[in-house]
Motif scaffolding. Structure first.
Motif, PDB file in Angstrom:
ATOM      1  N   ARG A   3       0.814  -1.216   0.000  1.00  9.93           N
ATOM      2  CA  ARG A   3       0.000   0.000   0.000  1.00  9.93           C
ATOM      3  C   ARG A   3       0.845   1.262   0.000  1.00  9.93           C
ATOM      4  O   ARG A   3       1.991   1.256   0.469  1.00  9.93           O
ATOM      5  N   THR A   4       0.246   2.329  -0.489  1.00  8.12           N
ATOM      6  CA  THR A   4       0.866   3.642  -0.373  1.00  8.12           C
ATOM      7  C   THR A   4      -0.213   4.654  -0.017  1.00  8.12           C
ATOM      8  O   THR A   4      -1.404   4.367  -0.081  1.00  8.12           O
ATOM      9  N   PHE A   5       0.254   5.838   0.382  1.00  9.28           N
ATOM     10  CA  PHE A   5      -0.658   6.899   0.785  1.00  9.28           C
ATOM     11  C   PHE A   5      -0.606   8.031  -0.240  1.00  9.28           C
ATOM     12  O   PHE A   5       0.483   8.396  -0.709  1.00  9.28           O
ATOM     13  N   SER A   6      -1.756   8.567  -0.571  1.00  6.24           N
ATOM     14  CA  SER A   6      -1.856   9.625  -1.580  1.00  6.24           C
ATOM     15  C   SER A   6      -2.670  10.801  -1.055  1.00  6.24           C
ATOM     16  O   SER A   6      -3.652  10.595  -0.325  1.00  6.24           O
ATOM     17  N   ILE A   7      -2.257  12.004  -1.407  1.00  3.59           N
ATOM     18  CA  ILE A   7      -3.113  13.182  -1.200  1.00  3.59           C
ATOM     19  C   ILE A   7      -3.331  13.847  -2.553  1.00  3.59           C
ATOM     20  O   ILE A   7      -2.363  14.105  -3.281  1.00  3.59           O
ATOM     21  N   ILE A   8      -4.602  14.079  -2.877  1.00  2.00           N
ATOM     22  CA  ILE A   8      -4.913  14.977  -3.990  1.00  2.00           C
ATOM     23  C   ILE A   8      -5.039  16.357  -3.350  1.00  2.00           C
ATOM     24  O   ILE A   8      -5.869  16.579  -2.469  1.00  2.00           O
ATOM     25  N   GLU A  76      -3.509   0.491  -3.217  1.00  2.00           N
ATOM     26  CA  GLU A  76      -2.944  -0.855  -3.042  1.00  2.00           C
ATOM     27  C   GLU A  76      -2.609  -1.449  -4.400  1.00  2.00           C
ATOM     28  O   GLU A  76      -3.347  -1.241  -5.368  1.00  2.00           O
ATOM     29  N   GLY A  77      -1.515  -2.197  -4.433  1.00  2.00           N
ATOM     30  CA  GLY A  77      -1.164  -2.887  -5.674  1.00  2.00           C
ATOM     31  C   GLY A  77       0.262  -3.378  -5.633  1.00  2.00           C
ATOM     32  O   GLY A  77       0.959  -3.231  -4.625  1.00  2.00           O
ATOM     33  N   ASN A  78       0.703  -3.896  -6.767  1.00  2.00           N
ATOM     34  CA  ASN A  78       2.064  -4.397  -6.881  1.00  2.00           C
ATOM     35  C   ASN A  78       3.039  -3.214  -6.819  1.00  2.00           C
ATOM     36  O   ASN A  78       2.885  -2.256  -7.569  1.00  2.00           O
ATOM     37  N   LYS A  79       4.019  -3.275  -5.920  1.00  2.00           N
ATOM     38  CA  LYS A  79       4.991  -2.174  -5.746  1.00  2.00           C
ATOM     39  C   LYS A  79       4.266  -0.822  -5.694  1.00  2.00           C
ATOM     40  O   LYS A  79       4.566   0.092  -6.489  1.00  2.00           O
ATOM     41  N   ALA A  80       3.312  -0.696  -4.771  1.00  2.00           N
ATOM     42  CA  ALA A  80       2.433   0.480  -4.741  1.00  2.00           C
ATOM     43  C   ALA A  80       3.206   1.789  -4.647  1.00  2.00           C
ATOM     44  O   ALA A  80       2.885   2.752  -5.359  1.00  2.00           O
ATOM     45  N   VAL A  81       4.237   1.854  -3.780  1.00  2.00           N
ATOM     46  CA  VAL A  81       4.971   3.110  -3.586  1.00  2.00           C
ATOM     47  C   VAL A  81       5.619   3.556  -4.896  1.00  2.00           C
ATOM     48  O   VAL A  81       5.426   4.693  -5.347  1.00  2.00           O
ATOM     49  N   SER A  82       6.371   2.657  -5.537  1.00  2.84           N
ATOM     50  CA  SER A  82       7.095   3.073  -6.747  1.00  2.84           C
ATOM     51  C   SER A  82       6.153   3.228  -7.934  1.00  2.84           C
ATOM     52  O   SER A  82       6.358   4.108  -8.788  1.00  2.84           O
ATOM     53  N   THR A  83       5.111   2.402  -8.006  1.00  3.19           N
ATOM     54  CA  THR A  83       4.143   2.547  -9.107  1.00  3.19           C
ATOM     55  C   THR A  83       3.482   3.920  -9.046  1.00  3.19           C
ATOM     56  O   THR A  83       3.365   4.629 -10.052  1.00  3.19           O
ATOM     57  N   TYR A  84       3.081   4.323  -7.837  1.00  2.00           N
ATOM     58  CA  TYR A  84       2.399   5.617  -7.720  1.00  2.00           C
ATOM     59  C   TYR A  84       3.367   6.774  -7.988  1.00  2.00           C
ATOM     60  O   TYR A  84       3.022   7.740  -8.657  1.00  2.00           O
ATOM     61  N   ARG A  85       4.592   6.668  -7.470  1.00  3.28           N
ATOM     62  CA  ARG A  85       5.561   7.751  -7.703  1.00  3.28           C
ATOM     63  C   ARG A  85       5.855   7.907  -9.193  1.00  3.28           C
ATOM     64  O   ARG A  85       6.066   9.015  -9.685  1.00  3.28           O
ATOM     65  N   LYS A  86       5.857   6.789  -9.907  1.00  8.11           N
ATOM     66  CA  LYS A  86       6.106   6.846 -11.351  1.00  8.11           C
ATOM     67  C   LYS A  86       4.979   7.602 -12.081  1.00  8.11           C
ATOM     68  O   LYS A  86       5.247   8.447 -12.934  1.00  8.11           O
ATOM     69  N   GLY A  89       5.003  11.573 -11.328  1.00  7.26           N
ATOM     70  CA  GLY A  89       6.023  12.403 -11.970  1.00  7.26           C
ATOM     71  C   GLY A  89       6.826  13.192 -10.946  1.00  7.26           C
ATOM     72  O   GLY A  89       6.519  13.185  -9.755  1.00  7.26           O
ATOM     73  N   SER A  90       7.852  13.911 -11.423  1.00  9.26           N
ATOM     74  CA  SER A  90       8.759  14.651 -10.530  1.00  9.26           C
ATOM     75  C   SER A  90       8.038  15.733  -9.739  1.00  9.26           C
ATOM     76  O   SER A  90       7.041  16.285 -10.203  1.00  9.26           O
ATOM     77  N   THR A  91       8.614  16.041  -8.556  1.00 10.11           N
ATOM     78  CA  THR A  91       8.038  17.081  -7.680  1.00 10.11           C
ATOM     79  C   THR A  91       7.813  18.376  -8.444  1.00 10.11           C
ATOM     80  O   THR A  91       6.761  19.006  -8.328  1.00 10.11           O
ATOM     81  N   SER A 113      -0.321  19.247  -7.145  1.00  6.98           N
ATOM     82  CA  SER A 113      -1.518  18.408  -7.349  1.00  6.98           C
ATOM     83  C   SER A 113      -1.607  17.130  -6.524  1.00  6.98           C
ATOM     84  O   SER A 113      -2.708  16.729  -6.144  1.00  6.98           O
ATOM     85  N   VAL A 114      -0.488  16.433  -6.293  1.00  6.81           N
ATOM     86  CA  VAL A 114      -0.552  15.158  -5.575  1.00  6.81           C
ATOM     87  C   VAL A 114       0.669  14.954  -4.672  1.00  6.81           C
ATOM     88  O   VAL A 114       1.751  15.480  -4.932  1.00  6.81           O
ATOM     89  N   HIS A 115       0.435  14.175  -3.633  1.00  4.91           N
ATOM     90  CA  HIS A 115       1.524  13.672  -2.779  1.00  4.91           C
ATOM     91  C   HIS A 115       1.485  12.154  -2.821  1.00  4.91           C
ATOM     92  O   HIS A 115       0.404  11.565  -2.888  1.00  4.91           O
ATOM     93  N   GLY A 116       2.652  11.525  -2.734  1.00  7.09           N
ATOM     94  CA  GLY A 116       2.726  10.073  -2.593  1.00  7.09           C
ATOM     95  C   GLY A 116       3.868   9.707  -1.669  1.00  7.09           C
ATOM     96  O   GLY A 116       4.926  10.357  -1.700  1.00  7.09           O
ATOM     97  N   SER A 117       3.676   8.690  -0.843  1.00  7.85           N
ATOM     98  CA  SER A 117       4.720   8.256   0.091  1.00  7.85           C
ATOM     99  C   SER A 117       5.997   7.905  -0.668  1.00  7.85           C
ATOM    100  O   SER A 117       5.951   7.431  -1.802  1.00  7.85           O
ATOM    101  N   ASP A 118       7.151   8.116   0.026  1.00  8.50           N
ATOM    102  CA  ASP A 118       8.433   7.833  -0.649  1.00  8.50           C
ATOM    103  C   ASP A 118       9.048   6.492  -0.248  1.00  8.50           C
ATOM    104  O   ASP A 118      10.116   6.143  -0.751  1.00  8.50           O
ATOM    105  N   SER A 119       8.420   5.754   0.672  1.00  7.62           N
ATOM    106  CA  SER A 119       8.939   4.436   1.067  1.00  7.62           C
ATOM    107  C   SER A 119       7.800   3.640   1.718  1.00  7.62           C
ATOM    108  O   SER A 119       6.798   4.227   2.163  1.00  7.62           O
ATOM    109  N   ASP A 120       7.978   2.326   1.808  1.00  8.19           N
ATOM    110  CA  ASP A 120       6.965   1.487   2.472  1.00  8.19           C
ATOM    111  C   ASP A 120       6.802   1.905   3.930  1.00  8.19           C
ATOM    112  O   ASP A 120       5.688   1.931   4.456  1.00  8.19           O
TER     113      ASP A 120
END
Ligand code: CMP
Length: 137
Positions: A3-8, A76-86, A89-91, A113-120
Motif C-alpha cells: 500500500r501507499t498513501f496519496s493526497i490529492i 494498493e497494488g504491486n509495488k504500490a509506492v514506486s508505481t504511484y511515484r512513477k 512524476g517529478s516534484t 496536485s498530488v503527494h505520494g509516500s516515498d517508502s513502504d
C-alpha cells in the motif's frame, strides 16, 4: 501487494480533478482502498510535513495545504509506492515526464496536485496518521 498513501492537493481538488487523477491511478492497476475528502488543520499539515520544517518553503507549504479541501487516499497494488511515484512524476512539474499526473495538472513545484509516500515505511506511518483500520477495506 502493498500500500501507499496519496493526497490529492488543494489546487487539484479546487479544479475538479479528483476523478481525472483517480482514473490515471486506476489505469495504472492500483486500487483505491479508501478515500475521503477533508480539510487539513494547520497542526496536521505541520506534523505531516515536519521533515521539511527547516526548509524555506515550509510556512508557505502549510498555508497552501490548508487553503482548501484535500482528498486523502490509500492505494494498493504491486509495488504500490514506486508505481504511484512513477505516475505522479517529478516534484517539479517542469521536470515531470509526459503523461504523468504532475505534468498534466500541477501548477507549480508547491501546488503540484498530488503527494505520494516515498517508502513502504513512510506509507505505513502516513496511512495510520489519516485512517483507522476499519476504514481500510
Ligand atoms: P510533496 O511530494 O507532498 O512533498 C513535499 C512538498 O513540498 C512537495 O510535494 C511540494 O508541494 C512542496 N515543495 C517541495 N519543494 C518545494 C520548493 N522548492 N518550493 C515550494 N514547495 C516545495
Amino acid at each position: 501487494m502493498n500500500r501507499t498513501f496519496s493526497i490529492i492537493k488543494p489546487d487539484a481538488v479546487k479544479r475538479n480533478l479528483i476523478g481525472h487523477i483517480n482514473q490515471i491511478i486506476e489505469n495504472s492497476g492500483l486500487k483505491i482502498v479508501s478515500s475521503k475528502k477533508m480539510y487539513l488543520t494547520k497542526k496536521q499539515a505541520e506534523i505531516f510535513y515536519s521533515v521539511h520544517k527547516e526548509r524555506p518553503f515550509f510556512n508557505s507549504l502549510v498555508e497552501y495545504m490548508t487553503s482548501g479541501p484535500v482528498q486523502v487516499q490509500v492505494l494498493e497494488g504491486n509495488k504500490a509506492v514506486s508505481t504511484y511515484r512513477k505516475i505522479m512524476g517529478s516534484t517539479n512539474p517542469a521536470d515531470a515526464d509526459e503523461g504523468t499526473i504532475r505534468k498534466l495538472y500541477a501548477e507549480s513545484i508547491e501546488a503540484n496536485s498530488v503527494h505520494g509516500s516515498d517508502s513502504d515505511e513512510n506509507a505505513k506511518i502516513e496511512i495510520e496518521f489519516f485512517f483507522s483500520g476499519s476504514e481500510l477495506v
